[in-house]
Design a protein around this motif. Structure first.
Motif, PDB file in Angstrom:
ATOM      1  N   ALA A 517     -10.327  90.285 149.498  1.00  0.00           N
ATOM      2  CA  ALA A 517     -10.521  89.219 149.773  1.00  0.00           C
ATOM      3  C   ALA A 517      -8.798  88.727 150.322  1.00  0.00           C
ATOM      4  CB  ALA A 517     -10.746  87.948 148.535  1.00  0.00           C
ATOM      5  N   ALA A 518      -8.125  89.064 149.434  1.00  0.00           N
ATOM      6  CA  ALA A 518      -6.825  89.102 150.308  1.00  0.00           C
ATOM      7  C   ALA A 518      -6.186  90.651 151.282  1.00  0.00           C
ATOM      8  CB  ALA A 518      -5.859  89.478 149.191  1.00  0.00           C
ATOM      9  N   GLU A 520      -8.660  91.413 153.569  1.00  0.00           N
ATOM     10  CA  GLU A 520      -9.336  90.658 154.771  1.00  0.00           C
ATOM     11  C   GLU A 520      -8.351  90.123 156.191  1.00  0.00           C
ATOM     12  OE1 GLU A 520     -12.195  87.964 153.793  1.00  0.00           O
ATOM     13  OE2 GLU A 520     -13.420  90.195 152.635  1.00  0.00           O
ATOM     14  N   GLN A 522      -6.650  87.540 158.512  1.00  0.00           N
ATOM     15  CA  GLN A 522      -6.595  85.839 158.314  1.00  0.00           C
ATOM     16  C   GLN A 522      -6.802  86.176 160.090  1.00  0.00           C
ATOM     17  OE1 GLN A 522      -7.085  84.135 155.426  1.00  0.00           O
ATOM     18  NE2 GLN A 522      -7.955  86.356 154.901  1.00  0.00           N
ATOM     19  N   PHE A 528      -3.635  83.910 153.552  1.00  0.00           N
ATOM     20  CA  PHE A 528      -4.797  84.020 152.553  1.00  0.00           C
ATOM     21  C   PHE A 528      -4.785  82.798 151.101  1.00  0.00           C
ATOM     22  CE2 PHE A 528      -7.068  85.505 148.478  1.00  0.00           C
ATOM     23  CZ  PHE A 528      -8.126  85.553 148.383  1.00  0.00           C
ATOM     24  N   TRP A 533      -9.501  79.924 148.152  1.00  0.00           N
ATOM     25  CA  TRP A 533     -11.019  81.137 147.493  1.00  0.00           C
ATOM     26  C   TRP A 533     -11.529  80.928 146.666  1.00  0.00           C
ATOM     27  CZ3 TRP A 533     -11.331  85.224 144.171  1.00  0.00           C
ATOM     28  CH2 TRP A 533     -12.540  86.286 144.320  1.00  0.00           C
TER      29      TRP A 533
END
Length: 585
Positions: A517-518, A520, A522, A528, A533
Motif C-alpha cells: 500500500a505504501a 502505491e 498517491q 501515504f 490506512w
C-alpha cells in the motif's frame, strides 16, 4: 526539570533519532508523559522545516483526544508570549486541514490524514505548550485571552478544542503522575474555609461537605490524565457537550459567583480522610461524579485563577469498600445521562459470559470492570478482559479489525451485534490464546522484523494480525466468504504444533500488505498515512491478497512444499465449523 531532562536526553535513543535538543525535549515528553513507545514517538514528531509551529501530534484513541504539541526547551525562568502565539497560530491553521496539509512537511501531511479521520469520530483537540520555564505576567494574560477566544468560538463549532500550558511546575506534576499511571493512588490536601464546611458521620461513614473555591480545583492532581476519575463510569465527554458549554458560559459570564448554586456539586470518595487545622487530608482520592465539571474548569484555568468568591460544593465520603464505591459512582451520575456503553459491565449477557467462562476455566478470570485487579491465584493465560474480547470479536467474527481501535464504537454502536449471542467460553479463550501468541511478536525485539510504522501502531495493528490468522484458515479451506471457529482453529493448530508458524505467516502478510500500500501512487499533495490506512477497509483487501499470495508462492520457496503440506493439515478445517461474519457496518 530542565536539568533532569537535559541529562536524560543524552541517552543514545534521543541522540540517534533526533537532531537537536528541541526535538529531543518533545520526544522525552511523549515518552515520559504521554507514554508513547520508541517507534510511536518517532512517528509522532513533526518538527522541522514546514512544521507550521507543530512539533508533534499524538492521537489517543483510548481517550478520543488529539494532542497538538509545541515545545520550548529553555533554561530561563520566564518565557514570553511568542510560543503562545505559535500555538494559537496552529489552532487557526487547524480550521483548514486541506490548506495545512498542502503547505506542511511530509511528516505533518501524514499525521493530518490520521487527524482528519479522528475528527470525523468527534475526537477532542488539545493544544499543549510544553516548556521548562514559566510564563511572564503578560504571557499569562494572553493565555487567559486565548482560552476565552476559543471558548467563544466553540459556541458555533462542532470541534471541541482547548489550549493547555504545561510549564515547569505542571511538567513535574505530570511526570510524577505518569510514574503512577499503572496504579494511581492519589493523595491531596484541601484547604477548608472556616464556616464553609461540615464534618459529620452518616450511616457509620465519615462525610465532609465543603464549599471549595474553584481556584483550589486547579490544584487537584489527575484531572487532565483522567486518573482522578478512575472509579467514574465515564471519562470526559468533551468540551462541546451541552452541559459543559453551560459551565463554560457561567465561568466566563458575570454570574460566576452563582456557580455554587447553578452546579449540582462534586462527589469524591477516599479510602481515608482526616481534618487537621482546617486542612482535609485525603488518601486514595477518586471523583465519581464531577468529571465533566472539573475537566471544563481545568480547560478554563486562566479565567478561573482570576475568579474570587466562586465556589463549588464537594461531598467527600470515606469509602474503603470497592463494591460500595462502584454503586455510589453509578448512582451519583445523573447530571449527564449515563450512556449504555458506560454500564456494559453489568449487562446480563456480559455477566452470563463471565459466569460461563469462569466455570469453564476455574483458574481464570473474566474482567468486566475497568481497573479490576487480578488475584494472585489466577493463571494469567486464562485472564480475559471484556474490552479486549470486544476487540477480538469485531476483528475475527465481524472481520473488521479496522474498527477495533474504538471501544466507543464496539460497546455502543456494535454492542448488540457482537454480544447478542451466547458466546462459548472455549471460543473466547481461543481468541485470548491467539492474541497471547500475537503479542509476543509485537515486543521491542521485533522477532518478525515488522515495519517500524506497524510497530508504531501497536494500539490497533495487532487486531489486523488476528484478522490475518483467521484468513489463513479461511483461504486454505477455500471458505473466503465465511469465518472459522476460533476454538477449532486453535485446537487443530496446537495439535499440529504450528500455532507460532501461523502467527508468523499472518504477521508477515500484514507487513507485506502495508508495504504494498505504501508503494502505491498517491494523489497530488497527499502522502501515504499508515495510521489512516490501517483504519480503513482498503487494508483488509490488501491483507487478503497478501495471505493468498503467500500460500501460492510457498511451494517455490526452499523447503516450501513440505511446509505447505504440514500447514494444510492444520489450516484446512471442516466446513461445518464456518459461519457468516457478524455484521458490524
Amino acid at each position: 526539570m530542565y536539568q533532569k531532562i537535559q541529562s536524560e536526553i543524552q541517552q543514545e535513543y534521543y541522540q540517534t533519532n533526533f537532531p537537536n535538543d528541541g526535538q529531543r525535549f518533545v520526544a522525552w515528553y511523549l515518552r515520559n508523559v504521554h507514554m508513547r513507545d520508541r517507534n510511536q514517538t518517532r512517528h509522532d514528531i513533526t518538527d522541522g522545516p514546514g512544521d507550521k509551529q507543530i512539533d508533534a501530534i499524538v492521537i489517543d484513541d483510548e481517550r478520543n483526544i488529539i494532542y497538538v504539541i509545541q515545545g520550548k526547551f529553555i533554561g530561563q525562568d520566564k518565557v514570553d508570549s511568542e510560543p503562545l502565539r505559535e500555538v494559537l497560530s496552529s489552532w487557526v491553521q487547524f480550521r483548514d486541514l486541506d490548506l495545512l496539509q498542502q503547505n506542511g512537511n511530509d511528516r505533518l501531511k501524514a499525521k493530518l490524514v490520521e487527524v482528519a479521520t479522528a475528527l470525523e469520530d468527534d475526537y477532542e483537540l488539545v493544544f499543549e505548550l510544553i516548556t521548562t520555564s514559566s510564563l511572564t505576567q503578560s504571557a499569562e494574560d494572553d493565555l487567559a485571552m486565548f482560552q476565552q477566544q476559543i471558548a467563544n468560538f466553540e459556541e458555533n463549532d462542532d470541534i471541541s478544542s482547548s489550549i493547555d500550558l504545561v510549564d515547569n511546575e505542571e511538567l513535574q506534576r505530570r511526570y510524577d503522575m505518569a510514574l503512577e499511571t499503572e496504579n494511581p493512588f492519589i493523595k491531596h490536601k484541601f484547604q477548608l474555609i472556616s464556616g464553609k464546611y461540615m464534618d459529620m458521620e452518616v450511616g457509620g461513614t465519615q462525610v465532609v461537605l465543603a464549599a471549595v473555591p474553584l481556584t483550589e480545583c486547579l490544584k487537584i492532581p489527575g484531572i487532565k490524565d483522567g486518573s482522578l476519575f478512575q472509579k467514574n463510569v465515564r471519562q470526559s465527554l468533551g468540551l462541546n457537550n451541552a452541559v459543559n458549554k453551560g459551565i463554560k458560559n457561567t465561568l466566563f459570564g458575570d454570574k460566576h459567583q452563582d456557580f455554587f448554586f447553578f452546579h449540582n456539586g462534586v462527589t469524591a470518595i477516599c479510602s481515608k480522610m482526616e481534618i487537621h487545622d482546617g486542612t482535609l487530608h485525603t488518601s486514595g482520592l477518586n471523583v465519581v461524579n464531577g468529571c465533566q465539571s472539573l475537566t471544563t474548569i481545568y480547560s478554563c484555568s486562566e479565567r478561573v485563577k482570576k475568579l474570587q468568591e466562586t465556589y463549588v460544593m464537594f461531598r467527600f465520603y470515606e469509602i474503603p469498600q470497592r463494591d460500595r464505591a462502584d454503586k455510589i459512582s453509578i448512582s451519583t451520575n445523573s447530571q449527564s445521562p449515563v450512556k449504555p456503553r458506560d454500564l456494559r459491565s453489568n449487562d446480563k449477557r456480559v455477566l452470563n459470559l463471565k459466569k460461563l467462562y469462569e466455570q469453564r476455566y476455574p483458574t481464570g478470570l473474566f474482567k468486566t470492570k475497568r481497573g479490576e485487579e487480578t488475584p494472585a491465584d489466577r493463571d494469567p493465560k486464562y485472564v480475559l478482559d471484556l474490552a479486549d474480547l470486544g476487540k477480538y470479536l469485531i476483528s475475527w467474527h465481524s472481520q473488521r479489525p479496522n474498527i477495533a481501535y474504538s471501544e466507543t464504537k464496539i460497546f455502543d454502536k456494535y454492542f448488540e451485534q457482537l454480544f447478542k449471542r451466547e458466546y462459548q467460553p472455549e471460543d473466547a479463550q481461543a481468541l485470548n490464546m491467539w492474541m497471547h501468541s500475537i503479542k509476543c511478536c509485537w515486543s521491542a525485539e521485533n522477532p518478525l522484523g515488522l515495519n517500524e510504522t506497524l510497530l508504531a501502531m501497536k494500539a490497533y495493528a495487532p487486531f489486523h494480525h488476528l484478522y490475518a490468522v483467521s484468513k489463513c484458515f479461511a483461504i486454505m479451506t477455500k471458505e473466503s466468504e465465511r469465518v472459522p471457529s476460533p476454538s477449532v482453529c486453535y485446537r487443530q493448530a496446537e495439535q499440529k504444533q504450528v500455532v507460532d508458524k501461523i502467527v508468523e505467516i499472518a504477521g508477515l502478510t500484514l507487513n507485506m500488505a502495508l508495504e504494498a500500500a505504501a508503494n502505491e501512487p498517491q494523489p497530488q499533495n497527499r502522502v501515504f498515512s499508515p495510521q489512516n490506512w490501517i483504519k480503513t477497509k482498503n487494508c483488509l483487501a490488501g491483507i487478503n491478497f497478501a495471505v493468498n499470495n503467500y500460500f501460492l508462492m510457498l511451494p517455490s520457496m526452499p523447503g516450501g512444499g513440505a511446509v505447505l503440506q504440514t500447514l494444510k493439515e492444520a489450516l484446512i478445517i471442516p466446513r461445518e465449523n464456518f459461519e457468516y461474519r457478524w455484521a458490524a457496518d
